[in-house]
Design an enzyme around this catalytic site. Sequence first.
Site, PDB file in Angstrom:
ATOM      1  CB  CYS A 128      -0.906  -0.010   1.236  1.00 47.86           C
ATOM      2  SG  CYS A 128      -1.881   1.497   1.435  1.00 47.86           S
ATOM      3  CB  CYS A 156      -0.158   2.341   5.661  1.00 46.68           C
ATOM      4  SG  CYS A 156      -0.841   0.760   5.107  1.00 46.68           S
ATOM      5  CB  CYS A 171      -5.053  -0.552   2.634  1.00 43.44           C
ATOM      6  SG  CYS A 171      -3.754  -0.898   3.855  1.00 43.44           S
ATOM      7  CB  CYS A 187      -3.965   3.229   5.959  1.00 47.67           C
ATOM      8  SG  CYS A 187      -3.828   2.904   4.192  1.00 47.67           S
ATOM      9  CB  CYS A 225      -8.821  -4.402 -11.474  1.00 51.42           C
ATOM     10  SG  CYS A 225      -8.500  -3.331 -12.851  1.00 51.42           S
TER      11      CYS A 225
END
Length: 144
Positions: free
Chosen positions: A60, A63, A109, A112, A132
Amino acid sequence: MINTLFSFGGISIIEKIERSEEEWKKLLTPEQYAILRKKKTEMPFTGKLLSNKEKGTYNCAACGQVIFESDKKFDSQSGWPSFYDVISSDSVELVTDNSHFMHRIEVICSSCGSHLGHVFDDGPKPTGKRYCINSAAMQFEGEE
């Protein structure tokens, strides 16, 4: 690595990262902020990670939590990096998204709360899934 605070008997508690929108704006590029925090989508075939074939992990961009491994990436020809599975079901949250007159499943995510992309049921075996994901929502970390 998943930002796990505690794990017992197959149940994990993920560390939740909370920041103000002003803090996110300072930490992210304008493109990342628009995608990760405002749920925008990058233009197809423009993302820097679309054609990446190196071995490593996709984390991510907000984070750093590991979301995907390179061996689960495939060329869906959709215009966005695609994966047939996440590194762990604990790394993402899947949320119904009925925006833009469509029914989709949003990928967020779990640490976060940032928007990563969407998952569809038209991917390859063994999962049949196609995650995707926006390139700008991820950072690639190559194997040493």
